[in-house]
Design an enzyme around this catalytic site. Structure first.
Site, PDB file in Angstrom:
ATOM      1  N   GLY A 208       0.867  -1.301  -0.028  1.00 35.21           N
ATOM      2  CA  GLY A 208      -0.020   0.015  -0.045  1.00 35.21           C
ATOM      3  C   GLY A 208       0.701   1.200  -0.076  1.00 35.21           C
ATOM      4  N   ASN A 209       0.130   2.280   0.426  1.00 33.27           N
ATOM      5  CA  ASN A 209       0.986   3.457   0.361  1.00 33.27           C
ATOM      6  C   ASN A 209       0.496   4.372   1.664  1.00 33.27           C
ATOM      7  OD1 ASN A 209      -0.875   5.705  -0.623  1.00 33.27           O
ATOM      8  ND2 ASN A 209      -0.735   4.199  -2.444  1.00 33.27           N
ATOM      9  N   ARG A 210       1.068   5.678   1.963  1.00 29.10           N
ATOM     10  CA  ARG A 210       0.634   6.238   3.184  1.00 29.10           C
ATOM     11  C   ARG A 210      -0.204   7.412   3.040  1.00 29.10           C
ATOM     12  NH1 ARG A 210       4.486   5.006   6.742  1.00 29.10           N
ATOM     13  NH2 ARG A 210       6.699   4.701   5.947  1.00 29.10           N
ATOM     14  N   SER A 211      -1.023   7.427   1.718  1.00 28.86           N
ATOM     15  CA  SER A 211      -1.909   8.436   1.545  1.00 28.86           C
ATOM     16  C   SER A 211      -3.255   7.955   2.461  1.00 28.86           C
ATOM     17  CB  SER A 211      -2.570   8.227  -0.090  1.00 28.86           C
ATOM     18  OG  SER A 211      -3.769   9.016   0.107  1.00 28.86           O
ATOM     19  N   ALA A 276      -4.074   8.057  -4.637  1.00 31.94           N
ATOM     20  CA  ALA A 276      -2.625   7.690  -4.643  1.00 31.94           C
ATOM     21  C   ALA A 276      -2.815   6.108  -5.190  1.00 31.94           C
ATOM     22  CB  ALA A 276      -1.897   7.882  -3.485  1.00 31.94           C
TER      23      ALA A 276
END
Ligand code: C5P
Length: 398
Positions: A208-211, A276
């Site tokens: 995943g990502n930090r959005s 994102a």
């Protein structure tokens, strides 16, 4: 920024939280914007901030008792006077009283008599906020057409950290200003993508990502306040929109976001693509949890669909706004992206500014247009950036 507040009658209800100190600057900002303010305080709130401070700032008497010195204070008149009532801070106790009509103070009496819209800005400790009782009261108040000014995440008076901080006075001003601005997007349907996407490796792991989805949710809320019907396609995040004009479509992966966005896009007037989205996903998703074996693990990735590019190809007279986050040659890269994806303008996030980007409440952006011109903004609350984006979008909508 707050031109719609001129001449508006604001009833400010204050309940007993440490955040009551923010009511002083809130009152001052309303007065500065040309609004008329009358303040009602619960008895508990007068220990946190003095009625004298608020009467001086509001240039009006302050009410806190249904009767005083043998005479009755007319809550009905106050309720009818106002264009809008704002309860800030709204404590857990006051939310419970409002939700259940427990009319044991002037603030609740005025609330029950008010014919104008009511906004409430909760302020409490993180666990009190998440308690099902509080959440149930909030739901109930929303079902009665009251409007929530979302809590912010941060340090709390208890020393804990999390959701529960009252929105900053500037945010409350922005939201109230938007409210009086509504209608400008009435009849428009806007697709918004927000948040991260998660790409599953196996039944328990993902990439995943930090959005956090904060920016996209702020745009969704702002557009809804301006009268638009919003379809928010939101990746996994604990944050959520509250406005009843926002249709929430929760998705997890880039593929799911793509399918949902495509389904909605044709009937929209505009799309703001703030998500994102993962660029790659694992080529295969294991049916069972991947077991450890050996010192290395190699995973093969394949491209995910580029939602923005697909919508750009498909668009007829819709306006598409995209986002870019670049680490070098920012402007040139963002320009190429905008043209390649057939966007009308692109919002470039600065990664060099403290307080901007993922997770923060603030952001620093520049808009880049098709004619290669650029508009730079200072570091602002994401709710204010959302306003700037919608102002620009409005200019482009037919
Ligand atoms: O190419 P890049 O990911 O930097 O482009 C960013 C813009 O494109 C954002 O508006 C983002 O929401 C959108 N995007 C998309 N689908 C993807 C990747 C990016 O819609 N797969």
């Amino acid at each position: 920024m707050s031109e719609n507040l001129k001449g508006k009658k604001i009833l400010l209800g204050i309940s007993g939280s440490i955040a009551a100190y923010k009511a002083a600057s809130l009152t001052r900002l309303f007065i500065k914007a040309g609004a008329e303010v009358k303040v009602i305080m619960t008895p508990a709130s007068t220990s946190f901030i003095s009625p004298l401070t608020l009467s001086t700032l509001s240039k009006n008497p302050v009410w806190s008792e249904v009767s005083s010195e043998g005479s009755w204070n007319n809550h009905v008149d106050l309720g009818l006077w106002a264009d809008v009532m704002i309860i800030a801070p709204a404590t857990a106790a006051t939310l419970a009283k409002l939700a259940n009509g427990i009319c044991d103070n002037m603030l609740v009496a005025v609330y029950l008599s008010a014919r104008c819209p009511v906004f409430f800005a909760p302020a409490m400790d993180v666990d009190m906020w998440h308690h099902p009782t509080t959440q149930q009261n909030v739901k109930r108040l929303l079902s009665y057409e009251n409007k929530l000014i979302p809590v912010e995440v941060g340090e709390l008076a208890s020393g804990l950290s999390g959701e529960g901080r009252m929105a900053e006075p500037e945010t409350i001003i922005t939201i109230t200003n938007q409210y009086f601005d509504k209608g400008k997007l009435a009849g428009k349907r806007i697709l918004i993508t927000a948040g991260p996407t998660l790409e599953a490796l196996d039944p328990v792991r993902f990439l995943g990502n930090r959005s956090s989805g904060k920016m996209g949710i702020a745009i969704a809320e702002a557009a809804a306040h301006r009268g638009a019907t919003v379809d928010l396609v939101l990746g996994p995040t604990h944050l959520r929109p509250y406005h009843s004009n926002v249709n929430l479509h929760k998705v997890e992966s880039a593929d799911e976001m793509y399918t949902k966005a495509l389904e909605i896009f044709d009937s929209c007037d505009a799309a703001v693509l703030a998500a994102a989205v993962a660029d790659y996903k694992p080529e295969t998703r294991a049916d069972h949890k991947i077991k450890k074996s050996g010192d290395h693990l190699t995973i093969s990735f394949v491209r995910t669909p580029d939602i923005a590019a697909h919508l750009g190809k498909r668009k007829k007279d819709q306006i598409i706004v995209g986002f870019a986050m670049e680490t070098k040659d920012e402007k040139d890269n963002a320009l190429v992206k905008m043209e390649k994806k057939n966007m009308d303008f692109i919002v470039l996030n600065s990664l060099n500014e403290k307080g901007a980007g993922f997770q923060h409440d603030t952001n620093k952006v520049s808009f880049i247009f098709r004619d290669k011109t650029m508009k730079d903004f200072s570091l602002k609350l994401k709710t204010e950036v959302a306003e700037d984006i919608l102002d620009e979008l409005l200019k482009k909508l037919p």
